[in-house]
Write an enzyme that holds these catalytic residues in place. Structure first.
Site, PDB file in Angstrom:
ATOM      1  N   ARG A 205       0.843  -1.199   0.000  1.00 47.59           N
ATOM      2  CA  ARG A 205       0.000   0.000   0.000  1.00 47.59           C
ATOM      3  C   ARG A 205       0.873   1.242   0.000  1.00 47.59           C
ATOM      4  O   ARG A 205       1.911   1.275   0.658  1.00 47.59           O
ATOM      5  CB  ARG A 205      -0.874   0.013   1.265  1.00 47.59           C
ATOM      6  CG  ARG A 205      -2.174  -0.716   1.098  1.00 47.59           C
ATOM      7  CD  ARG A 205      -2.940  -0.866   2.391  1.00 47.59           C
ATOM      8  NE  ARG A 205      -3.054   0.347   3.187  1.00 47.59           N
ATOM      9  CZ  ARG A 205      -3.879   0.475   4.222  1.00 47.59           C
ATOM     10  NH1 ARG A 205      -4.667  -0.533   4.554  1.00 47.59           N
ATOM     11  NH2 ARG A 205      -3.932   1.581   4.912  1.00 47.59           N
TER      12      ARG A 205
ATOM     13  N   ARG B 137       0.727   8.292  10.730  1.00 49.64           N
ATOM     14  CA  ARG B 137      -0.659   7.841  10.936  1.00 49.64           C
ATOM     15  C   ARG B 137      -0.901   7.481  12.415  1.00 49.64           C
ATOM     16  O   ARG B 137      -1.974   7.720  12.958  1.00 49.64           O
ATOM     17  CB  ARG B 137      -0.977   6.657  10.013  1.00 49.64           C
ATOM     18  CG  ARG B 137      -1.276   7.147   8.598  1.00 49.64           C
ATOM     19  CD  ARG B 137      -1.307   6.123   7.478  1.00 49.64           C
ATOM     20  NE  ARG B 137      -1.571   4.746   7.729  1.00 49.64           N
ATOM     21  CZ  ARG B 137      -2.759   4.147   7.608  1.00 49.64           C
ATOM     22  NH1 ARG B 137      -3.815   4.834   7.238  1.00 49.64           N
ATOM     23  NH2 ARG B 137      -2.878   2.871   7.836  1.00 49.64           N
TER      24      ARG B 137
HETATM   25  P1  AMP Z   1      -7.235   2.668   6.401  1.00 51.66           P
HETATM   26  O1  AMP Z   1      -7.288   1.641   5.317  1.00 51.66           O
HETATM   27  O2  AMP Z   1      -8.426   2.664   7.299  1.00 51.66           O
HETATM   28  O3  AMP Z   1      -5.937   2.624   7.165  1.00 51.66           O
HETATM   29  O4  AMP Z   1      -7.278   4.114   5.685  1.00 51.66           O
HETATM   30  C1  AMP Z   1      -6.340   4.479   4.697  1.00 51.66           C
HETATM   31  C2  AMP Z   1      -6.387   5.983   4.484  1.00 51.66           C
HETATM   32  O5  AMP Z   1      -7.674   6.357   3.984  1.00 51.66           O
HETATM   33  C3  AMP Z   1      -6.190   6.856   5.726  1.00 51.66           C
HETATM   34  O6  AMP Z   1      -4.821   7.059   6.048  1.00 51.66           O
HETATM   35  C4  AMP Z   1      -6.859   8.157   5.276  1.00 51.66           C
HETATM   36  O7  AMP Z   1      -6.042   8.876   4.354  1.00 51.66           O
HETATM   37  C5  AMP Z   1      -8.067   7.635   4.503  1.00 51.66           C
HETATM   38  N1  AMP Z   1      -9.210   7.434   5.416  1.00 51.66           N
HETATM   39  C6  AMP Z   1      -9.806   6.248   5.735  1.00 51.66           C
HETATM   40  N2  AMP Z   1     -10.815   6.430   6.585  1.00 51.66           N
HETATM   41  C7  AMP Z   1     -10.870   7.763   6.826  1.00 51.66           C
HETATM   42  C8  AMP Z   1     -11.694   8.585   7.657  1.00 51.66           C
HETATM   43  N3  AMP Z   1     -12.660   8.059   8.409  1.00 51.66           N
HETATM   44  N4  AMP Z   1     -11.462   9.922   7.629  1.00 51.66           N
HETATM   45  C9  AMP Z   1     -10.496  10.477   6.871  1.00 51.66           C
HETATM   46  N5  AMP Z   1      -9.659   9.754   6.100  1.00 51.66           N
HETATM   47  C10 AMP Z   1      -9.841   8.408   6.067  1.00 51.66           C
END
Ligand code: AMP
Length: 211
Positions: A150, A161
């Site tokens: 990713r 993060r």
């Molecule tokens: P994740 O797969 O949940 O780790 O999300 C990957 C990326 O998607 C995050 O680092 C954010 O850039 C974006 N993202 C996912 N969910 C959210 C959210 N609820 N609010 C804002 N950005 C999000």
């Protein structure tokens, strides 16, 4: 019944969601997956979200809400919300869309997360996540596609993060304290499965009491 999964990025919310979906019949909605799908399909929302996701920043609220509402498509019951809400404002917005019954905090210390992130791979075709420990030659065992890393799975972005989690998302633990259940995902997968079983049994027992 709706469940929110809280937890640091890389804590294993995707794995827990998959078990809740496959073994307990929940619908799964991951805003991270929605971002990646929109980016892959070059949609208007994907184009807007792309740089935020690559840098590990939070995508602005209106874009995330549009993606979420599109995916929910008027049905909002029996969902696992994975990666949403990530801020207090998002939690307040979710309350307007649908009630949250339980919140499971998927808990893992940072050092284990960083080790796992280094080994994490994603299937660009079916979005399933793997650890390099569980696949041969980095090929997806579901659809035979070559796995990729990713864009946000590098050490620098992972640390950023985790920092964002502390400032933006951790306050939700207190916000949801009356609905909170804790799942320790620092051990092996069987242990996690057993904890999910215990948690779902508790949830269903309480749910029946309230019907
Ligand atoms: P994740 O797969 O949940 O780790 O999300 C990957 C990326 O998607 C995050 O680092 C954010 O850039 C974006 N993202 C996912 N969910 C959210 C959210 N609820 N609010 C804002 N950005 C999000």
């Amino acid at each position: 019944m709706n469940i929110v999964l809280l937890g640091k990025p890389g804590a294993g919310k995707g794995y827990v969601s998959e078990i809740l979906k496959n073994e307990y019949g929940f619908n799964h909605i991951s805003t991270g997956n929605l971002c990646r799908e929109n980016i892959k399909n070059n949609t208007k929302l994907g184009v807007l979200a792309s740089t935020y996701v690559q840098k590990g920043d939070l995508v602005p609220l209106d874009i995330i809400l549009d993606m979420l509402k599109q995916a929910l498509n008027n049905s909002s019951d029996n969902y696992i919300f994975d990666g949403f809400p990530r801020t207090l404002i998002q939690a307040q917005q979710l309350n307007k869309i649908t009630p949250v019954d339980y919140v499971i905090l998927v808990d893992v210390p940072n050092d284990i997360i960083l080790q796992r992130v280094a080994k994490r791979r994603i299937c660009p075709n079916c979005s399933k996540l793997f650890s390099t420990d569980e696949v041969q030659d980095e090929i997806c065992i579901v659809c035979n596609t070559k796995l990729t890393i990713r864009a946000d799975d590098n050490l620098e972005v992972a640390k950023k993060r985790l920092q964002l989690y502390e400032t933006e998302t951790k306050p939700l633990v207190d916000f949801y304290k009356d609905k909170l259940l804790i799942l320790d995902n620092s051990k092996d997968l069987e242990n996690t499965k057993q904890q999910i079983k215990e948690i779902t049994e508790r949830i269903y027992a309480k749910f029946k009491e309230n019907v």
